[in-house]
Design an enzyme around this catalytic site. Sequence first.
Site, PDB file in Angstrom:
ATOM      1  N   SER A 172      -4.181 -18.034  14.164  1.00 30.11           N
ATOM      2  CA  SER A 172      -5.530 -18.257  14.679  1.00 30.11           C
ATOM      3  C   SER A 172      -5.457 -18.752  16.130  1.00 30.11           C
ATOM      4  O   SER A 172      -4.978 -18.018  16.992  1.00 30.11           O
ATOM      5  CB  SER A 172      -6.273 -19.222  13.758  1.00 30.11           C
ATOM      6  OG  SER A 172      -7.643 -19.240  14.042  1.00 30.11           O
ATOM      7  N   ASP A 195     -10.370 -10.567   7.383  1.00 32.78           N
ATOM      8  CA  ASP A 195     -10.627 -11.706   8.257  1.00 32.78           C
ATOM      9  C   ASP A 195     -12.052 -11.637   8.826  1.00 32.78           C
ATOM     10  O   ASP A 195     -12.451 -10.618   9.408  1.00 32.78           O
ATOM     11  CB  ASP A 195      -9.606 -11.681   9.394  1.00 32.78           C
ATOM     12  CG  ASP A 195      -9.529 -12.970  10.185  1.00 32.78           C
ATOM     13  OD1 ASP A 195     -10.540 -13.686  10.277  1.00 32.78           O
ATOM     14  OD2 ASP A 195      -8.441 -13.257  10.723  1.00 32.78           O
ATOM     15  N   HIS A 205      -9.428 -14.985   6.660  1.00 34.35           N
ATOM     16  CA  HIS A 205      -8.701 -15.600   7.772  1.00 34.35           C
ATOM     17  C   HIS A 205      -7.667 -16.611   7.283  1.00 34.35           C
ATOM     18  O   HIS A 205      -6.544 -16.669   7.787  1.00 34.35           O
ATOM     19  CB  HIS A 205      -9.722 -16.277   8.688  1.00 34.35           C
ATOM     20  CG  HIS A 205      -9.177 -16.809   9.967  1.00 34.35           C
ATOM     21  ND1 HIS A 205      -8.718 -15.996  10.983  1.00 34.35           N
ATOM     22  CD2 HIS A 205      -9.031 -18.089  10.422  1.00 34.35           C
ATOM     23  CE1 HIS A 205      -8.311 -16.741  11.998  1.00 34.35           C
ATOM     24  NE2 HIS A 205      -8.489 -18.019  11.683  1.00 34.35           N
TER      25      HIS A 205
END
Length: 397
Positions: free
Chosen positions: A181, A344, A377
């Site tokens: 991320s 995601d 995610h």
Amino acid sequence: MKTLIAAAVGAACMVMAGLTMTETAAAQDLMVEKKVFELPSYTTQGGRTLKNVKVGWESYGTLNADKSNAILICHFFSGNSHAAGKYAAADAAPGYWDAIVGPGKAIDTNRYFVLSSDTLVNLNTGDPKTTTTGPASLDPDTGKPYALDFPVVTVGDFVNVQKALVESLGIRKLALVAGPSMGALQTYEWAASHPEMVAKAMPVIGAAEADAQLIAWLDVWAAPILVDPNWNKGDYYGKAPPNAGLAKALAVVTLQANHQEWANATFGRRAAKEGEEPAKALANRFQVQSILDTAGEARAKVSDANHFLYLVKANQLYAAGGVSLADAATKIKAPVLLITQPKDLVFTADAIDRTAETLRKGGVDVTQAFLQGTRGHLDGVISMKQAEGAIRAFLEK
């Protein structure tokens, strides 16, 4: 029902606290010591000089004689340097990537010296194991918290402070830079801005440029803080903090970091309390609402709202190398292993495709690996063992 609710609360809290789920890796004997790195001064990319900049860091494994076996792990938005291992045997869970970092694991600490540091404006100001410099820090010139007088900082600033730490250890080139991320953003930044120092790059669940959709979503993340009257334009230190707004902001982050498959399977349409059906009164809630809010409230107690807003700004400003994805693609020399999750909801599949295609057009050697699961995610944090084979093969190339 109580067991289900407890599990859901725990899962949501771990998401936001940056801890791995217990299902991803068993605790092991890798014990870690948190350290502090300090710069007497640091000049931001915006031109502001800060005094006494401090960040926490930790390491696993041993740096070899020629200092050629170093790997840097960069953390995500709500995380910190605790990528693997435990600080104490009694810790509830190891670091977030413990499934792939450790003795004999994909990133083998018997072979590599792995280090990770807290970023500037780290969210976790109430965590004694986090050291950072940001709006909540005392300005040496005034003796008071900077608040909004703290300068805007970028992902490039995060990386420049990391670079100073790395160079202080005598390391001239990193065998790998990796992270999930926001850690992926730092990974691209390293590869684009300091190509001579990066042998290989492994961005996980992240694109190399913040597009308009992400910029707008980050604004949604920030909005609850800005409308909390206790925020007071950032001037709340020594007063009641805007924890209601921060808690709701963290709930929004947690929801988007997951996926509807997880939400539907975990909560369905159940009421928060038996006998209080949502249709009977406006105040009656669904279980998913209650659980997310409970988790957000718990996390807000150890977090800082201004730091959250500065992290939002850094992510909104992001383009690898500071210019654009296309420009970065001409600067990155390291081969890239891009690990993503097609479900995601933060860095969507089309954003990932755009990154991979642009990097390849610029001549970057890109290998892709895909995670499966129902967490979207978050699978890039808790499901990384799936990518173990791809990581081992990439490091051996």
